[in-house]
Scaffold this motif. Sequence first.
Motif, PDB file in Angstrom:
ATOM      1  N   ALA A 141      46.275 -58.683 -62.811  1.00 12.14           N
ATOM      2  CA  ALA A 141      46.532 -58.795 -64.173  1.00 12.14           C
ATOM      3  C   ALA A 141      45.960 -60.220 -64.650  1.00 12.14           C
ATOM      4  O   ALA A 141      45.457 -60.195 -65.804  1.00 12.14           O
ATOM      5  CB  ALA A 141      48.087 -58.812 -64.682  1.00 12.14           C
ATOM      6  N   MET A 149      46.225 -53.421 -67.257  1.00 13.42           N
ATOM      7  CA  MET A 149      47.139 -54.739 -67.196  1.00 13.42           C
ATOM      8  C   MET A 149      48.747 -54.139 -67.714  1.00 13.42           C
ATOM      9  O   MET A 149      49.663 -54.348 -67.107  1.00 13.42           O
ATOM     10  CB  MET A 149      46.792 -56.087 -68.143  1.00 13.42           C
ATOM     11  CG  MET A 149      45.830 -56.772 -67.460  1.00 13.42           C
ATOM     12  SD  MET A 149      45.380 -58.338 -68.388  1.00 13.42           S
ATOM     13  CE  MET A 149      44.869 -57.849 -69.854  1.00 13.42           C
ATOM     14  N   LYS A 150      48.740 -53.248 -68.750  1.00 10.22           N
ATOM     15  CA  LYS A 150      49.906 -52.769 -69.108  1.00 10.22           C
ATOM     16  C   LYS A 150      50.628 -51.919 -68.006  1.00 10.22           C
ATOM     17  O   LYS A 150      51.761 -51.803 -67.789  1.00 10.22           O
ATOM     18  CB  LYS A 150      49.962 -51.850 -70.348  1.00 10.22           C
ATOM     19  CG  LYS A 150      49.603 -52.916 -71.587  1.00 10.22           C
ATOM     20  CD  LYS A 150      49.233 -51.896 -72.705  1.00 10.22           C
ATOM     21  CE  LYS A 150      49.178 -53.013 -74.210  1.00 10.22           C
ATOM     22  NZ  LYS A 150      48.979 -52.158 -75.260  1.00 10.22           N
ATOM     23  N   ARG A 174      49.937 -51.992 -64.782  1.00 10.34           N
ATOM     24  CA  ARG A 174      50.327 -52.992 -63.846  1.00 10.34           C
ATOM     25  C   ARG A 174      51.661 -53.612 -64.110  1.00 10.34           C
ATOM     26  O   ARG A 174      52.735 -53.668 -63.374  1.00 10.34           O
ATOM     27  CB  ARG A 174      49.346 -54.088 -63.491  1.00 10.34           C
ATOM     28  CG  ARG A 174      47.843 -53.366 -62.934  1.00 10.34           C
ATOM     29  CD  ARG A 174      46.954 -54.654 -62.452  1.00 10.34           C
ATOM     30  NE  ARG A 174      45.892 -54.317 -61.962  1.00 10.34           N
ATOM     31  CZ  ARG A 174      45.800 -53.789 -60.562  1.00 10.34           C
ATOM     32  NH1 ARG A 174      46.685 -53.706 -59.808  1.00 10.34           N
ATOM     33  NH2 ARG A 174      44.446 -53.369 -60.228  1.00 10.34           N
ATOM     34  N   ALA A 175      52.024 -53.884 -65.318  1.00 13.80           N
ATOM     35  CA  ALA A 175      53.047 -54.563 -65.861  1.00 13.80           C
ATOM     36  C   ALA A 175      54.350 -53.555 -65.457  1.00 13.80           C
ATOM     37  O   ALA A 175      55.367 -53.634 -65.183  1.00 13.80           O
ATOM     38  CB  ALA A 175      53.063 -55.277 -66.983  1.00 13.80           C
ATOM     39  N   THR A 209      56.728 -55.799 -68.750  1.00 11.30           N
ATOM     40  CA  THR A 209      56.058 -55.327 -70.016  1.00 11.30           C
ATOM     41  C   THR A 209      54.845 -56.205 -70.412  1.00 11.30           C
ATOM     42  O   THR A 209      54.886 -57.521 -69.788  1.00 11.30           O
ATOM     43  CB  THR A 209      56.844 -55.315 -71.310  1.00 11.30           C
ATOM     44  OG1 THR A 209      57.484 -56.820 -71.471  1.00 11.30           O
ATOM     45  CG2 THR A 209      58.037 -54.360 -71.027  1.00 11.30           C
ATOM     46  N   LEU A 210      53.848 -55.986 -71.031  1.00 10.47           N
ATOM     47  CA  LEU A 210      52.832 -56.534 -71.532  1.00 10.47           C
ATOM     48  C   LEU A 210      52.734 -56.986 -72.922  1.00 10.47           C
ATOM     49  O   LEU A 210      52.691 -56.012 -73.551  1.00 10.47           O
ATOM     50  CB  LEU A 210      51.423 -56.264 -70.792  1.00 10.47           C
ATOM     51  CG  LEU A 210      50.132 -57.240 -71.039  1.00 10.47           C
ATOM     52  CD1 LEU A 210      50.217 -58.254 -69.861  1.00 10.47           C
ATOM     53  CD2 LEU A 210      48.793 -56.254 -71.093  1.00 10.47           C
ATOM     54  N   GLU A 229      50.759 -62.135 -72.256  1.00 13.50           N
ATOM     55  CA  GLU A 229      51.845 -62.423 -71.411  1.00 13.50           C
ATOM     56  C   GLU A 229      52.591 -61.308 -70.718  1.00 13.50           C
ATOM     57  O   GLU A 229      52.887 -60.284 -71.418  1.00 13.50           O
ATOM     58  CB  GLU A 229      53.264 -63.029 -72.508  1.00 13.50           C
ATOM     59  CG  GLU A 229      54.385 -63.350 -71.860  1.00 13.50           C
ATOM     60  CD  GLU A 229      55.311 -64.021 -72.802  1.00 13.50           C
ATOM     61  OE1 GLU A 229      55.298 -65.520 -73.156  1.00 13.50           O
ATOM     62  OE2 GLU A 229      56.075 -63.502 -73.322  1.00 13.50           O
ATOM     63  N   LEU A 230      52.789 -61.350 -69.465  1.00 14.27           N
ATOM     64  CA  LEU A 230      53.502 -60.473 -68.817  1.00 14.27           C
ATOM     65  C   LEU A 230      55.054 -60.865 -68.091  1.00 14.27           C
ATOM     66  O   LEU A 230      54.814 -61.797 -67.614  1.00 14.27           O
ATOM     67  CB  LEU A 230      52.654 -59.950 -67.563  1.00 14.27           C
ATOM     68  CG  LEU A 230      52.859 -58.893 -66.702  1.00 14.27           C
ATOM     69  CD1 LEU A 230      51.861 -58.307 -65.924  1.00 14.27           C
ATOM     70  CD2 LEU A 230      54.265 -59.158 -65.555  1.00 14.27           C
ATOM     71  N   ARG A 231      55.773 -60.014 -68.675  1.00 13.81           N
ATOM     72  CA  ARG A 231      57.137 -60.311 -68.159  1.00 13.81           C
ATOM     73  C   ARG A 231      57.720 -59.408 -67.462  1.00 13.81           C
ATOM     74  O   ARG A 231      57.541 -58.288 -67.809  1.00 13.81           O
ATOM     75  CB  ARG A 231      58.106 -60.636 -69.512  1.00 13.81           C
ATOM     76  CG  ARG A 231      57.882 -62.158 -70.200  1.00 13.81           C
ATOM     77  CD  ARG A 231      58.632 -62.141 -71.450  1.00 13.81           C
ATOM     78  NE  ARG A 231      58.601 -63.408 -71.926  1.00 13.81           N
ATOM     79  CZ  ARG A 231      59.289 -64.447 -71.569  1.00 13.81           C
ATOM     80  NH1 ARG A 231      60.285 -64.493 -70.565  1.00 13.81           N
ATOM     81  NH2 ARG A 231      59.160 -65.840 -71.919  1.00 13.81           N
TER      82      ARG A 231
END
Length: 489
Positions: free
Chosen positions: A397, A451-452, A454-455, A461-462, A476-478
């Motif tokens: 990511a 990326m979403k 992978r999150a 979440t992305l 931002e990935l949380r």
Amino acid sequence: DRKLAEIALHEAREGYMRLFMLNPLPMWVCCRDALSILEVNNAAVGIYGYSREAFLRMKVTDLDPGTDGSGMVDGGMDLFLCGGHRHRRANGDWFDVELWSESVDYQGHTAILVIGEDITPKKRLEAVLARKLELAEQLKHIAATVPGAIYAFRLHPDGSYSLPFIDGKELEILAVATDQFSEDGAALMRYVDDSDVEVLMQSIHSSARTMSLWHEQFRIRHPVHGIRWLEGNAIPQAQDDGSVLWHGYLSDVTRRVEDTQRLEQSHEEIRTLAAHMEVIREEERSRIARELHDELGQTLTAVRMNLAQIAYLVAGQDGVLRGRLDELEQIVAEAMVSVRRISQELHPRVLDSLGLDGAIQWECNEFQKRMGIRCECLVDAGERTFHDRVKIHLFRACQEALTNVARHAAATSVQVSLSVIEKEVVLVVRDNGIGIQSGNAPVNSLGLTGMKERAAHIGGTLSIKSVPTIRGTQVELRAPLEQVLRYTS
């Protein structure tokens, strides 16, 4: 005796006059033939606004100019001075009045006593009631045509509840007679699925406390069709007796809920498949990277060593041959660098050797060297024991976010941070480029979609947004730390 009779008659007349003058309803006495007003009480003066002297100069027809009383025959006068009329006050205002009349003896002549009542409030009330009846008919028509149930639900101060009104469509939903609910709403709750009763009642009491819109989905046990999903919406109103009354609408949303569940299941299957495919891709990348490093890398190393031996053997001989050997050695050296780079891109071996924090720091340094964009890296994930695939998802990511910065942001600097904040793993890539509002950032690109995904694989979440203060974009990935630590596949 005659004297006493005259005294008694006089007292009686005075008593009647007091009753006449003090009566709260407007009253007057008029001449039967001329319709002139002979006497008027205080209530008439107050309600009509004319002085007593003005009244005594008027005729009854002056109060109702639309009727002159002409052409009266036997019984006509009684009709004229009875029933509903429109009278005019001294200020010109019109109002509705109900009249009653009776023949009386007034000072030795036959006259008419007229009693009036201002029925304007009554007329207004009748209009309101008529409008309510009209609305009730419209409501019945609506209730008969909509595919659901219009209802009223009352929560009493003692905690009991009832349904004062349910239209006939409710019969189709519950397949039961609804009159049993009008006094005892608990009978309705017996049809609600046991696992939903507590949540349903909590939502009702919450709506009562806050006087906010009630909205809830819950299941019922249908006598014929089994479990059905209902959705309710209602607006609460506080009542004078301390109860709360909701007016609302119930609809059967079973098909919609089932469609949503099937769609969510399909999405979950797709996510599971995507995660499985990602595992396969990473394994294949790792295998190819290993073969490139171990086999092709060793082959190139052997070629380079042989070239070095040949160069030693021909030292001092033909300069052209020596030059060609130097070129070949340079090509092999560049090929070895390319193999190491491709191998690293296929599978980040730095994760194994440096850990997640070190690997992201290394990637930031490499990005700065390749792209010439200043890259500040702040990583502190605490070197926790993340699953290898969690590390790969976070690292990939970060790689993809940096790739997007290089391709689309036109930035001169970028900040990368990886940390644990309030029990969340947070990866942030922020640049000072042109931002996503310019339309140049590929918000729906495959890279960002990846990326979403992978999150989502690690339960996170992305989010992607512009950063007005620095004129750039923030990715931002949380992900919840507890879920990340429990990751197993």
